[in-house]
Write a protein that holds these residues in place. Structure first.
Motif, PDB file in Angstrom:
ATOM      1  N   GLY A 180      -2.264   4.457  -3.205  1.00 32.15           N
ATOM      2  CA  GLY A 180      -2.252   2.988  -3.253  1.00 32.15           C
ATOM      3  C   GLY A 180      -2.426   2.407  -1.857  1.00 32.15           C
ATOM      4  O   GLY A 180      -2.278   3.106  -0.844  1.00 32.15           O
ATOM      5  N   SER A 181      -2.730   1.109  -1.813  1.00 29.78           N
ATOM      6  CA  SER A 181      -2.844   0.424  -0.518  1.00 29.78           C
ATOM      7  C   SER A 181      -1.522   0.428   0.209  1.00 29.78           C
ATOM      8  O   SER A 181      -1.457   0.318   1.426  1.00 29.78           O
ATOM      9  CB  SER A 181      -3.226  -1.035  -0.724  1.00 29.78           C
ATOM     10  OG  SER A 181      -4.594  -1.160  -0.763  1.00 29.78           O
ATOM     11  N   GLN A 182      -0.447   0.511  -0.575  1.00 29.61           N
ATOM     12  CA  GLN A 182       0.872   0.478   0.039  1.00 29.61           C
ATOM     13  C   GLN A 182       1.005   1.617   1.056  1.00 29.61           C
ATOM     14  O   GLN A 182       1.533   1.418   2.146  1.00 29.61           O
ATOM     15  CB  GLN A 182       1.941   0.591  -1.058  1.00 29.61           C
ATOM     16  CG  GLN A 182       3.353   0.362  -0.573  1.00 29.61           C
ATOM     17  CD  GLN A 182       3.581  -1.032   0.009  1.00 29.61           C
ATOM     18  OE1 GLN A 182       2.986  -2.013  -0.431  1.00 29.61           O
ATOM     19  NE2 GLN A 182       4.407  -1.121   1.020  1.00 29.61           N
ATOM     20  N   LEU A 215      -0.906   0.812   4.209  1.00 27.81           N
ATOM     21  CA  LEU A 215      -0.175  -0.105   5.082  1.00 27.81           C
ATOM     22  C   LEU A 215       0.839   0.661   5.929  1.00 27.81           C
ATOM     23  O   LEU A 215       0.965   0.450   7.130  1.00 27.81           O
ATOM     24  CB  LEU A 215       0.551  -1.169   4.245  1.00 27.81           C
ATOM     25  CG  LEU A 215      -0.340  -2.211   3.580  1.00 27.81           C
ATOM     26  CD1 LEU A 215       0.425  -2.992   2.518  1.00 27.81           C
ATOM     27  CD2 LEU A 215      -0.906  -3.166   4.626  1.00 27.81           C
ATOM     28  N   TYR A 255       2.438 -10.598   2.408  1.00 29.03           N
ATOM     29  CA  TYR A 255       2.784  -9.649   1.347  1.00 29.03           C
ATOM     30  C   TYR A 255       4.088  -8.910   1.680  1.00 29.03           C
ATOM     31  O   TYR A 255       4.209  -8.322   2.755  1.00 29.03           O
ATOM     32  CB  TYR A 255       1.614  -8.678   1.161  1.00 29.03           C
ATOM     33  CG  TYR A 255       1.900  -7.496   0.287  1.00 29.03           C
ATOM     34  CD1 TYR A 255       2.413  -7.657  -1.001  1.00 29.03           C
ATOM     35  CD2 TYR A 255       1.647  -6.206   0.728  1.00 29.03           C
ATOM     36  CE1 TYR A 255       2.669  -6.564  -1.800  1.00 29.03           C
ATOM     37  CE2 TYR A 255       1.899  -5.106  -0.069  1.00 29.03           C
ATOM     38  CZ  TYR A 255       2.411  -5.292  -1.335  1.00 29.03           C
ATOM     39  OH  TYR A 255       2.675  -4.199  -2.129  1.00 29.03           O
ATOM     40  N   ILE A 302      -4.584 -11.106   4.653  1.00 27.00           N
ATOM     41  CA  ILE A 302      -5.118 -10.964   3.290  1.00 27.00           C
ATOM     42  C   ILE A 302      -6.040 -12.172   3.098  1.00 27.00           C
ATOM     43  O   ILE A 302      -5.598 -13.215   2.604  1.00 27.00           O
ATOM     44  CB  ILE A 302      -3.977 -10.985   2.238  1.00 27.00           C
ATOM     45  CG1 ILE A 302      -2.870 -10.010   2.644  1.00 27.00           C
ATOM     46  CG2 ILE A 302      -4.499 -10.674   0.831  1.00 27.00           C
ATOM     47  CD1 ILE A 302      -1.486 -10.455   2.220  1.00 27.00           C
ATOM     48  N   ASN A 310      -1.808 -12.632  -1.502  1.00 24.11           N
ATOM     49  CA  ASN A 310      -0.499 -12.406  -2.117  1.00 24.11           C
ATOM     50  C   ASN A 310       0.540 -12.671  -1.037  1.00 24.11           C
ATOM     51  O   ASN A 310       0.537 -11.979  -0.027  1.00 24.11           O
ATOM     52  CB  ASN A 310      -0.385 -10.955  -2.612  1.00 24.11           C
ATOM     53  CG  ASN A 310       0.987 -10.657  -3.191  1.00 24.11           C
ATOM     54  OD1 ASN A 310       1.834 -11.536  -3.319  1.00 24.11           O
ATOM     55  ND2 ASN A 310       1.204  -9.403  -3.539  1.00 24.11           N
ATOM     56  N   ASP A 328      -6.356  -6.559   4.296  1.00 16.67           N
ATOM     57  CA  ASP A 328      -5.816  -6.018   3.050  1.00 16.67           C
ATOM     58  C   ASP A 328      -6.538  -6.737   1.912  1.00 16.67           C
ATOM     59  O   ASP A 328      -6.414  -7.949   1.757  1.00 16.67           O
ATOM     60  CB  ASP A 328      -4.301  -6.290   3.029  1.00 16.67           C
ATOM     61  CG  ASP A 328      -3.595  -5.542   1.927  1.00 16.67           C
ATOM     62  OD1 ASP A 328      -4.252  -4.780   1.198  1.00 16.67           O
ATOM     63  OD2 ASP A 328      -2.363  -5.720   1.799  1.00 16.67           O
ATOM     64  N   PRO A 374      -7.022  -6.228  -1.956  1.00 16.67           N
ATOM     65  CA  PRO A 374      -7.001  -5.717  -3.336  1.00 16.67           C
ATOM     66  C   PRO A 374      -7.743  -6.624  -4.324  1.00 16.67           C
ATOM     67  O   PRO A 374      -8.038  -6.211  -5.432  1.00 16.67           O
ATOM     68  CB  PRO A 374      -5.508  -5.716  -3.705  1.00 16.67           C
ATOM     69  CG  PRO A 374      -4.759  -6.175  -2.498  1.00 16.67           C
ATOM     70  CD  PRO A 374      -5.724  -6.827  -1.582  1.00 16.67           C
ATOM     71  N   TYR A 375      -8.007  -7.875  -3.902  1.00 12.09           N
ATOM     72  CA  TYR A 375      -8.359  -8.900  -4.900  1.00 12.09           C
ATOM     73  C   TYR A 375      -9.786  -9.450  -4.861  1.00 12.09           C
ATOM     74  O   TYR A 375     -10.165 -10.178  -5.758  1.00 12.09           O
ATOM     75  CB  TYR A 375      -7.370 -10.084  -4.779  1.00 12.09           C
ATOM     76  CG  TYR A 375      -5.937  -9.666  -4.943  1.00 12.09           C
ATOM     77  CD1 TYR A 375      -5.490  -9.166  -6.157  1.00 12.09           C
ATOM     78  CD2 TYR A 375      -5.032  -9.731  -3.889  1.00 12.09           C
ATOM     79  CE1 TYR A 375      -4.175  -8.745  -6.320  1.00 12.09           C
ATOM     80  CE2 TYR A 375      -3.717  -9.319  -4.045  1.00 12.09           C
ATOM     81  CZ  TYR A 375      -3.292  -8.823  -5.263  1.00 12.09           C
ATOM     82  OH  TYR A 375      -1.999  -8.407  -5.413  1.00 12.09           O
ATOM     83  N   THR A 408      -7.904  -0.896  -3.054  1.00 10.02           N
ATOM     84  CA  THR A 408      -7.122  -0.143  -4.042  1.00 10.02           C
ATOM     85  C   THR A 408      -7.736  -0.252  -5.440  1.00 10.02           C
ATOM     86  O   THR A 408      -8.436  -1.224  -5.740  1.00 10.02           O
ATOM     87  CB  THR A 408      -5.676  -0.704  -4.071  1.00 10.02           C
ATOM     88  OG1 THR A 408      -4.964  -0.119  -5.155  1.00 10.02           O
ATOM     89  CG2 THR A 408      -5.641  -2.212  -4.240  1.00 10.02           C
ATOM     90  N   SER A 455      -5.669  -0.459  -7.915  1.00  5.41           N
ATOM     91  CA  SER A 455      -4.542  -0.969  -8.701  1.00  5.41           C
ATOM     92  C   SER A 455      -4.893  -2.180  -9.559  1.00  5.41           C
ATOM     93  O   SER A 455      -4.389  -2.318 -10.663  1.00  5.41           O
ATOM     94  CB  SER A 455      -3.373  -1.337  -7.782  1.00  5.41           C
ATOM     95  OG  SER A 455      -2.753  -0.165  -7.319  1.00  5.41           O
ATOM     96  N   LYS A 456      -5.721  -3.094  -9.039  1.00 11.72           N
ATOM     97  CA  LYS A 456      -5.971  -4.331  -9.771  1.00 11.72           C
ATOM     98  C   LYS A 456      -7.307  -4.298 -10.516  1.00 11.72           C
ATOM     99  O   LYS A 456      -7.603  -5.205 -11.280  1.00 11.72           O
ATOM    100  CB  LYS A 456      -5.926  -5.532  -8.814  1.00 11.72           C
ATOM    101  CG  LYS A 456      -4.637  -5.598  -7.974  1.00 11.72           C
ATOM    102  CD  LYS A 456      -3.408  -5.711  -8.837  1.00 11.72           C
ATOM    103  CE  LYS A 456      -2.046  -5.600  -8.177  1.00 11.72           C
ATOM    104  NZ  LYS A 456      -1.835  -5.367  -6.810  1.00 11.72           N
ATOM    105  N   ARG A 484      -2.220   4.927  -8.821  1.00 10.61           N
ATOM    106  CA  ARG A 484      -1.791   5.006  -7.415  1.00 10.61           C
ATOM    107  C   ARG A 484      -2.904   5.506  -6.497  1.00 10.61           C
ATOM    108  O   ARG A 484      -2.743   6.504  -5.793  1.00 10.61           O
ATOM    109  CB  ARG A 484      -0.539   5.894  -7.254  1.00 10.61           C
ATOM    110  CG  ARG A 484       0.694   5.523  -8.032  1.00 10.61           C
ATOM    111  CD  ARG A 484       1.151   4.076  -7.898  1.00 10.61           C
ATOM    112  NE  ARG A 484       1.483   3.619  -6.559  1.00 10.61           N
ATOM    113  CZ  ARG A 484       0.962   2.505  -6.026  1.00 10.61           C
ATOM    114  NH1 ARG A 484       0.089   1.753  -6.691  1.00 10.61           N
ATOM    115  NH2 ARG A 484       1.319   2.129  -4.854  1.00 10.61           N
TER     116      ARG A 484
END
Ligand SMILES: Cc1ncc(COP(=O)(O)O)c(C=O)c1O
Length: 401
Positions: free
Chosen positions: A103-105, A108, A129, A178, A183, A211, A213-214, A241, A243-244, A251
Protein backbone atom coordinates in the motif's frame (compact mmCIF):
# COMPACT_ATOMS: atom_id res chain seq x y z
CA UNK A 1 2.13 -8.45 37.46
CA UNK A 2 4.84 -7.20 35.12
CA UNK A 3 4.74 -3.49 34.36
CA UNK A 4 5.15 -3.70 30.59
CA UNK A 5 5.19 0.07 30.14
CA UNK A 6 8.68 0.30 31.50
CA UNK A 7 9.92 -1.90 28.66
CA UNK A 8 8.49 0.32 25.93
CA UNK A 9 10.52 2.60 23.67
CA UNK A 10 9.83 6.33 23.85
CA UNK A 11 8.27 6.08 20.42
CA UNK A 12 5.89 3.25 21.44
CA UNK A 13 4.91 5.27 24.49
CA UNK A 14 4.11 8.26 22.31
CA UNK A 15 1.91 6.53 19.70
CA UNK A 16 -1.84 6.86 20.07
CA UNK A 17 -4.73 5.00 18.44
CA UNK A 18 -6.10 6.91 15.46
CA UNK A 19 -9.46 8.60 16.07
CA UNK A 20 -10.86 6.91 13.03
CA UNK A 21 -10.22 3.40 14.34
CA UNK A 22 -11.90 4.36 17.61
CA UNK A 23 -14.91 5.70 15.74
CA UNK A 24 -15.26 2.51 13.74
CA UNK A 25 -16.00 0.73 17.03
CA UNK A 26 -19.00 3.06 17.59
CA UNK A 27 -20.26 2.36 14.10
CA UNK A 28 -20.07 -1.40 14.65
CA UNK A 29 -22.76 -1.02 17.35
CA UNK A 30 -25.22 -0.33 14.50
CA UNK A 31 -27.91 2.29 13.86
CA UNK A 32 -25.25 4.90 13.20
CA UNK A 33 -24.56 6.36 9.76
CA UNK A 34 -20.84 6.72 9.28
CA UNK A 35 -19.09 9.42 7.30
CA UNK A 36 -15.99 8.63 9.32
CA UNK A 37 -13.99 5.90 7.57
CA UNK A 38 -12.36 6.10 4.17
CA UNK A 39 -13.58 2.76 2.90
CA UNK A 40 -14.15 2.21 -0.80
CA UNK A 41 -17.60 0.91 -1.77
CA UNK A 42 -17.29 -2.91 -1.88
CA UNK A 43 -19.52 -2.89 -4.97
CA UNK A 44 -16.49 -1.53 -6.84
CA UNK A 45 -14.39 -4.67 -6.13
CA UNK A 46 -14.26 -6.94 -9.20
CA UNK A 47 -14.66 -10.03 -7.01
CA UNK A 48 -15.34 -12.67 -9.69
CA UNK A 49 -12.39 -11.61 -11.83
CA UNK A 50 -10.06 -11.54 -8.82
CA UNK A 51 -11.22 -15.04 -7.77
CA UNK A 52 -10.72 -16.45 -11.26
CA UNK A 53 -7.29 -14.88 -11.68
CA UNK A 54 -6.13 -15.91 -8.21
CA UNK A 55 -6.82 -19.54 -9.07
CA UNK A 56 -5.14 -19.29 -12.47
CA UNK A 57 -2.09 -17.53 -11.05
CA UNK A 58 -1.56 -20.17 -8.36
CA UNK A 59 -1.98 -23.06 -10.78
CA UNK A 60 0.04 -21.54 -13.66
CA UNK A 61 2.69 -19.50 -11.83
CA UNK A 62 2.57 -21.08 -8.36
CA UNK A 63 6.30 -21.92 -8.27
CA UNK A 64 7.12 -18.22 -8.50
CA UNK A 65 3.99 -16.62 -7.09
CA UNK A 66 4.24 -18.56 -3.83
CA UNK A 67 7.99 -18.11 -3.47
CA UNK A 68 10.10 -15.36 -1.82
CA UNK A 69 10.68 -12.49 -4.24
CA UNK A 70 12.91 -9.44 -4.72
CA UNK A 71 12.57 -6.53 -2.25
CA UNK A 72 12.02 -4.11 -5.16
CA UNK A 73 8.98 -6.09 -6.28
CA UNK A 74 8.33 -8.95 -8.70
CA UNK A 75 9.40 -8.09 -12.25
CA UNK A 76 5.99 -9.26 -13.48
CA UNK A 77 4.13 -6.73 -11.30
CA UNK A 78 6.62 -3.87 -11.79
CA UNK A 79 6.34 -4.26 -15.56
CA UNK A 80 2.52 -4.12 -15.36
CA UNK A 81 2.60 -1.02 -13.12
CA UNK A 82 5.15 0.71 -15.36
CA UNK A 83 2.80 0.21 -18.30
CA UNK A 84 -0.26 1.38 -16.31
CA UNK A 85 1.62 4.41 -15.03
CA UNK A 86 2.91 5.29 -18.49
CA UNK A 87 -0.61 5.10 -19.94
CA UNK A 88 -1.65 7.55 -17.21
CA UNK A 89 1.06 10.08 -18.09
CA UNK A 90 3.73 9.02 -15.60
CA UNK A 91 6.45 7.04 -17.35
CA UNK A 92 9.33 5.75 -15.22
CA UNK A 93 12.13 7.77 -16.78
CA UNK A 94 15.82 7.17 -17.12
CA UNK A 95 17.58 7.54 -13.76
CA UNK A 96 14.31 6.74 -12.02
CA UNK A 97 13.27 3.61 -10.17
CA UNK A 98 10.04 1.97 -9.09
CA UNK A 99 9.36 -0.11 -5.99
CA UNK A 100 6.32 -2.21 -5.02
CA UNK A 101 5.08 -1.52 -1.49
CA UNK A 102 2.41 -2.81 0.89
CA UNK A 103 0.00 0.00 0.00
CA UNK A 104 0.95 3.66 -0.25
CA UNK A 105 1.05 3.68 3.50
CA UNK A 106 4.29 1.71 3.42
CA UNK A 107 5.70 4.03 0.74
CA UNK A 108 5.05 6.95 3.09
CA UNK A 109 6.83 5.20 5.92
CA UNK A 110 9.78 4.21 3.72
CA UNK A 111 10.23 7.59 2.13
CA UNK A 112 9.96 9.27 5.54
CA UNK A 113 12.62 7.02 7.03
CA UNK A 114 14.81 7.40 3.93
CA UNK A 115 14.84 11.19 3.83
CA UNK A 116 14.59 12.57 7.35
CA UNK A 117 16.39 12.35 10.67
CA UNK A 118 14.73 12.93 14.04
CA UNK A 119 14.33 16.67 14.55
CA UNK A 120 14.34 17.49 10.82
CA UNK A 121 11.67 19.76 9.39
CA UNK A 122 9.21 18.79 6.70
CA UNK A 123 6.34 20.69 5.07
CA UNK A 124 2.78 19.41 4.70
CA UNK A 125 -0.60 20.83 3.91
CA UNK A 126 -2.80 21.68 6.88
CA UNK A 127 -4.94 19.58 7.07
CA UNK A 128 -3.10 16.55 5.71
CA UNK A 129 -3.56 12.77 5.52
CA UNK A 130 -3.57 11.28 9.01
CA UNK A 131 -1.67 8.16 7.94
CA UNK A 132 1.11 10.38 6.59
CA UNK A 133 1.33 12.24 9.89
CA UNK A 134 1.68 8.89 11.66
CA UNK A 135 4.22 7.54 9.16
CA UNK A 136 6.39 10.68 9.19
CA UNK A 137 6.17 11.09 12.98
CA UNK A 138 7.74 7.67 13.36
CA UNK A 139 10.97 9.17 12.02
CA UNK A 140 10.76 12.00 14.57
CA UNK A 141 10.28 14.92 12.19
CA UNK A 142 8.87 18.36 12.97
CA UNK A 143 6.06 19.73 10.84
CA UNK A 144 5.81 23.11 9.14
CA UNK A 145 2.33 23.49 7.74
CA UNK A 146 0.75 25.35 4.86
CA UNK A 147 -2.96 26.20 4.94
CA UNK A 148 -5.35 25.15 2.21
CA UNK A 149 -8.36 26.79 0.62
CA UNK A 150 -10.92 25.44 -1.89
CA UNK A 151 -8.01 24.98 -4.37
CA UNK A 152 -5.75 22.98 -2.08
CA UNK A 153 -2.35 24.08 -0.83
CA UNK A 154 -1.92 27.88 -0.79
CA UNK A 155 1.41 28.11 -2.57
CA UNK A 156 1.70 31.81 -1.68
CA UNK A 157 1.76 30.64 1.96
CA UNK A 158 4.20 27.87 1.05
CA UNK A 159 6.53 30.54 -0.29
CA UNK A 160 6.27 32.41 3.02
CA UNK A 161 7.01 29.24 5.00
CA UNK A 162 10.07 28.46 2.86
CA UNK A 163 11.37 32.03 3.06
CA UNK A 164 10.98 32.11 6.80
CA UNK A 165 12.68 28.73 7.18
CA UNK A 166 15.69 30.03 5.26
CA UNK A 167 15.84 33.18 7.36
CA UNK A 168 15.84 31.03 10.51
CA UNK A 169 18.49 28.68 9.16
CA UNK A 170 16.02 25.75 9.01
CA UNK A 171 16.67 23.14 6.33
CA UNK A 172 13.53 21.50 5.03
CA UNK A 173 13.80 17.85 4.02
CA UNK A 174 10.73 17.50 1.84
CA UNK A 175 7.34 18.88 0.96
CA UNK A 176 4.52 16.31 1.22
CA UNK A 177 1.41 17.04 -0.82
CA UNK A 178 -1.80 15.43 -2.08
CA UNK A 179 -2.53 17.69 -5.06
CA UNK A 180 -5.52 15.80 -6.46
CA UNK A 181 -8.70 14.97 -4.51
CA UNK A 182 -7.02 15.62 -1.20
CA UNK A 183 -7.59 13.43 1.82
CA UNK A 184 -9.10 14.87 4.02
CA UNK A 185 -9.95 18.11 2.20
CA UNK A 186 -11.34 16.93 -1.15
CA UNK A 187 -9.48 19.76 -2.90
CA UNK A 188 -7.60 19.70 -6.21
CA UNK A 189 -4.79 22.12 -6.98
CA UNK A 190 -5.16 24.04 -10.24
CA UNK A 191 -2.29 23.97 -12.75
CA UNK A 192 -0.88 27.39 -11.75
CA UNK A 193 -0.46 26.26 -8.16
CA UNK A 194 1.16 23.02 -9.27
CA UNK A 195 3.66 24.99 -11.36
CA UNK A 196 4.27 27.39 -8.51
CA UNK A 197 4.91 24.54 -6.08
CA UNK A 198 7.46 22.96 -8.43
CA UNK A 199 9.16 26.33 -9.04
CA UNK A 200 9.50 26.83 -5.29
CA UNK A 201 10.85 23.31 -4.82
CA UNK A 202 13.42 24.11 -7.51
CA UNK A 203 14.31 27.52 -6.10
CA UNK A 204 14.75 26.19 -2.55
CA UNK A 205 16.21 22.82 -3.64
CA UNK A 206 13.68 20.63 -1.85
CA UNK A 207 12.27 17.22 -2.78
CA UNK A 208 8.52 16.79 -3.19
CA UNK A 209 6.53 13.72 -2.17
CA UNK A 210 3.38 13.54 -4.25
CA UNK A 211 0.75 11.19 -2.78
CA UNK A 212 -1.73 10.30 -5.49
CA UNK A 213 -4.28 7.58 -4.76
CA UNK A 214 -7.16 9.50 -6.31
CA UNK A 215 -6.31 11.11 -9.66
CA UNK A 216 -7.52 7.95 -11.42
CA UNK A 217 -11.00 8.49 -10.02
CA UNK A 218 -11.85 12.09 -10.87
CA UNK A 219 -15.25 12.65 -12.39
CA UNK A 220 -15.18 16.24 -13.60
CA UNK A 221 -13.49 17.66 -16.68
CA UNK A 222 -10.56 19.58 -15.22
CA UNK A 223 -6.91 19.71 -16.23
CA UNK A 224 -5.14 17.75 -13.50
CA UNK A 225 -1.64 16.69 -14.34
CA UNK A 226 0.24 14.93 -11.57
CA UNK A 227 3.27 16.94 -10.38
CA UNK A 228 5.36 13.96 -11.42
CA UNK A 229 4.29 14.42 -15.05
CA UNK A 230 5.56 18.04 -14.86
CA UNK A 231 8.76 17.17 -13.00
CA UNK A 232 11.64 18.20 -15.27
CA UNK A 233 14.43 17.93 -12.77
CA UNK A 234 13.74 14.67 -10.91
CA UNK A 235 12.56 16.24 -7.68
CA UNK A 236 9.24 14.46 -7.24
CA UNK A 237 8.78 11.10 -5.56
CA UNK A 238 5.41 9.83 -6.73
CA UNK A 239 3.30 7.43 -4.66
CA UNK A 240 0.20 5.60 -5.79
CA UNK A 241 -1.83 2.52 -4.94
CA UNK A 242 -4.36 -0.05 -6.11
CA UNK A 243 -6.44 0.54 -2.97
CA UNK A 244 -9.00 2.88 -4.53
CA UNK A 245 -9.02 1.50 -8.10
CA UNK A 246 -9.03 -2.22 -7.29
CA UNK A 247 -9.33 -3.09 -3.57
CA UNK A 248 -7.51 -1.95 -0.44
CA UNK A 249 -7.32 -5.50 0.94
CA UNK A 250 -4.87 -6.34 -1.85
CA UNK A 251 -2.42 -3.97 -0.06
CA UNK A 252 -0.42 -2.96 -3.11
CA UNK A 253 1.13 0.38 -3.87
CA UNK A 254 4.20 1.72 -5.61
CA UNK A 255 6.66 4.58 -5.51
CA UNK A 256 8.41 6.12 -8.51
CA UNK A 257 11.35 8.44 -7.94
CA UNK A 258 15.03 9.14 -8.47
CA UNK A 259 16.86 5.80 -8.50
CA UNK A 260 19.29 6.72 -5.67
CA UNK A 261 16.33 7.43 -3.38
CA UNK A 262 14.32 4.38 -4.43
CA UNK A 263 17.42 2.20 -3.94
CA UNK A 264 17.63 3.37 -0.33
CA UNK A 265 13.89 2.87 0.21
CA UNK A 266 14.47 -0.69 -0.97
CA UNK A 267 17.10 -1.25 1.71
CA UNK A 268 14.89 0.23 4.42
CA UNK A 269 12.08 -2.05 3.28
CA UNK A 270 14.32 -5.11 3.34
CA UNK A 271 14.72 -4.83 7.09
CA UNK A 272 11.01 -4.37 7.49
CA UNK A 273 9.35 -7.17 5.51
CA UNK A 274 11.87 -8.53 2.93
CA UNK A 275 9.35 -7.86 0.16
CA UNK A 276 5.74 -7.18 -0.73
CA UNK A 277 3.72 -10.44 -0.93
CA UNK A 278 4.55 -12.16 -4.20
CA UNK A 279 1.15 -13.77 -4.61
CA UNK A 280 -0.81 -10.51 -4.54
CA UNK A 281 1.71 -8.94 -6.92
CA UNK A 282 1.14 -11.76 -9.42
CA UNK A 283 -2.63 -11.52 -9.08
CA UNK A 284 -2.56 -7.73 -9.47
CA UNK A 285 -0.18 -7.94 -12.44
CA UNK A 286 -2.65 -10.20 -14.27
CA UNK A 287 -5.52 -7.88 -13.35
CA UNK A 288 -3.62 -4.90 -14.73
CA UNK A 289 -2.48 -6.73 -17.87
CA UNK A 290 -5.99 -7.89 -18.70
CA UNK A 291 -7.31 -4.32 -18.48
CA UNK A 292 -9.68 -5.13 -15.59
CA UNK A 293 -8.71 -1.97 -13.72
CA UNK A 294 -9.09 0.20 -16.82
CA UNK A 295 -12.57 -1.25 -17.30
CA UNK A 296 -13.42 -0.93 -13.59
CA UNK A 297 -12.52 2.76 -13.28
CA UNK A 298 -15.56 4.14 -15.17
CA UNK A 299 -17.82 2.11 -12.85
CA UNK A 300 -16.07 3.47 -9.75
CA UNK A 301 -16.41 7.02 -11.08
CA UNK A 302 -20.12 6.51 -11.75
CA UNK A 303 -20.80 5.16 -8.26
CA UNK A 304 -18.77 7.84 -6.46
CA UNK A 305 -20.11 10.71 -8.56
CA UNK A 306 -23.64 9.71 -7.62
CA UNK A 307 -22.68 9.63 -3.94
CA UNK A 308 -20.76 12.89 -4.05
CA UNK A 309 -23.73 14.54 -5.74
CA UNK A 310 -26.06 13.13 -3.08
CA UNK A 311 -23.86 14.57 -0.33
CA UNK A 312 -23.48 17.99 -1.98
CA UNK A 313 -27.26 18.14 -2.55
CA UNK A 314 -28.00 17.22 1.06
CA UNK A 315 -25.46 19.73 2.41
CA UNK A 316 -27.03 22.43 0.28
CA UNK A 317 -30.52 21.48 1.43
CA UNK A 318 -30.02 20.95 5.17
CA UNK A 319 -26.97 22.86 6.44
CA UNK A 320 -27.57 26.12 8.29
CA UNK A 321 -25.93 29.35 7.26
CA UNK A 322 -22.26 29.74 8.18
CA UNK A 323 -21.33 26.15 7.27
CA UNK A 324 -19.02 25.86 4.22
CA UNK A 325 -17.67 22.83 2.38
CA UNK A 326 -15.40 21.83 -0.49
CA UNK A 327 -16.75 20.53 -3.81
CA UNK A 328 -14.43 17.67 -4.75
CA UNK A 329 -13.95 16.66 -8.39
CA UNK A 330 -13.27 13.08 -7.31
CA UNK A 331 -11.89 10.98 -4.51
CA UNK A 332 -13.73 10.04 -1.34
CA UNK A 333 -14.04 13.11 0.92
CA UNK A 334 -15.69 16.46 1.54
CA UNK A 335 -14.20 18.91 4.03
CA UNK A 336 -16.47 21.09 6.14
CA UNK A 337 -15.77 24.40 7.87
CA UNK A 338 -18.23 24.98 10.73
CA UNK A 339 -18.94 28.36 12.30
CA UNK A 340 -15.95 29.34 14.50
CA UNK A 341 -17.83 28.79 17.75
CA UNK A 342 -18.59 25.13 17.06
CA UNK A 343 -16.03 22.64 18.29
CA UNK A 344 -16.22 19.55 16.06
CA UNK A 345 -15.28 17.16 18.89
CA UNK A 346 -18.15 18.37 21.04
CA UNK A 347 -20.38 18.20 17.98
CA UNK A 348 -19.30 14.58 17.46
CA UNK A 349 -20.46 13.54 20.93
CA UNK A 350 -23.91 14.93 20.19
CA UNK A 351 -23.88 13.56 16.64
CA UNK A 352 -23.28 10.03 17.94
CA UNK A 353 -26.45 10.38 20.03
CA UNK A 354 -28.25 11.50 16.88
CA UNK A 355 -26.93 8.49 14.91
CA UNK A 356 -24.21 9.94 12.69
CA UNK A 357 -20.41 10.09 12.90
CA UNK A 358 -17.58 11.93 11.11
CA UNK A 359 -13.92 12.60 11.81
CA UNK A 360 -13.17 15.86 13.63
CA UNK A 361 -10.85 17.90 11.42
CA UNK A 362 -8.23 18.63 14.07
CA UNK A 363 -7.02 15.01 13.71
CA UNK A 364 -5.53 16.09 10.41
CA UNK A 365 -3.60 19.11 11.75
CA UNK A 366 -0.08 18.02 12.71
CA UNK A 367 0.50 21.09 14.88
CA UNK A 368 -3.02 21.57 16.27
CA UNK A 369 -5.83 23.80 15.02
CA UNK A 370 -8.85 23.08 12.83
CA UNK A 371 -11.19 22.77 15.83
CA UNK A 372 -14.19 23.87 13.77
CA UNK A 373 -13.61 21.51 10.82
CA UNK A 374 -14.61 17.97 9.92
CA UNK A 375 -14.11 15.35 7.24
CA UNK A 376 -17.02 13.58 5.60
CA UNK A 377 -16.62 10.39 3.60
CA UNK A 378 -19.08 9.76 0.77
CA UNK A 379 -17.71 6.58 -0.84
CA UNK A 380 -19.02 4.03 1.67
CA UNK A 381 -22.58 5.00 2.70
CA UNK A 382 -25.43 4.58 0.21
CA UNK A 383 -27.01 7.71 -1.34
CA UNK A 384 -30.02 7.19 0.95
CA UNK A 385 -27.80 6.96 4.04
CA UNK A 386 -25.94 10.06 2.88
CA UNK A 387 -29.14 12.09 2.71
CA UNK A 388 -30.36 10.83 6.11
CA UNK A 389 -26.91 11.23 7.71
CA UNK A 390 -26.48 14.82 6.54
CA UNK A 391 -29.99 15.60 7.76
CA UNK A 392 -29.03 14.26 11.24
CA UNK A 393 -25.73 16.13 11.16
CA UNK A 394 -27.37 19.42 10.18
CA UNK A 395 -29.91 18.97 12.99
CA UNK A 396 -27.05 18.44 15.48
CA UNK A 397 -25.23 21.55 14.24
CA UNK A 398 -28.39 23.60 14.56
CA UNK A 399 -28.77 22.36 18.14
CA UNK A 400 -25.31 23.73 18.91
CA UNK A 401 -25.70 27.12 17.23
C1 LIG B 1 -3.74 10.38 0.70
C2 LIG B 1 -3.58 8.93 1.03
N1 LIG B 1 -2.36 8.38 1.00
C3 LIG B 1 -2.17 7.10 1.28
C4 LIG B 1 -3.21 6.27 1.64
C5 LIG B 1 -2.92 4.85 2.00
O1 LIG B 1 -3.41 3.99 1.05
P1 LIG B 1 -3.01 2.47 0.95
O2 LIG B 1 -4.26 1.70 1.13
O3 LIG B 1 -2.45 2.33 -0.43
O4 LIG B 1 -1.98 2.17 1.97
C6 LIG B 1 -4.52 6.79 1.69
C7 LIG B 1 -5.64 5.94 2.10
O5 LIG B 1 -6.72 6.35 2.39
C8 LIG B 1 -4.69 8.16 1.37
O6 LIG B 1 -5.91 8.72 1.39
Amino acid sequence: MIDYDRFLSDYAKSVRASDIRELLKVVERGGVISFAGGLPDPNTFPKEEIAQIAMEVIIKHGEKALQYGPTRGSAYFLEAVREFSKMNGIPVRENEGIIATVGSQQSLYLVGKTLANPGDYIVTEEPTYLGAIQAFRSSGVRFLTVPIDEDGMRTDKLEEVLKEAVSEGIKIKYIYTIPTCHNPAGTTMPMERRKHLLELAEQYNILVIEDDPYSYITFEEREVKPLKAMDESGRVIYLSTLSKILAPGIRLGWAIGPEPIVAKMELVKQGMDLHTPTLTQYIAAEILKRGIIDRNIPKIKRIYKEKRDAMLRALEQYMPEGVKWTKPIGGLFIWVWLPEKINARKLLNKAIENGVVFVPGDSFFPNGGGKNTMRLNFSYPSPEEIEEGIKRLAKTIKEML
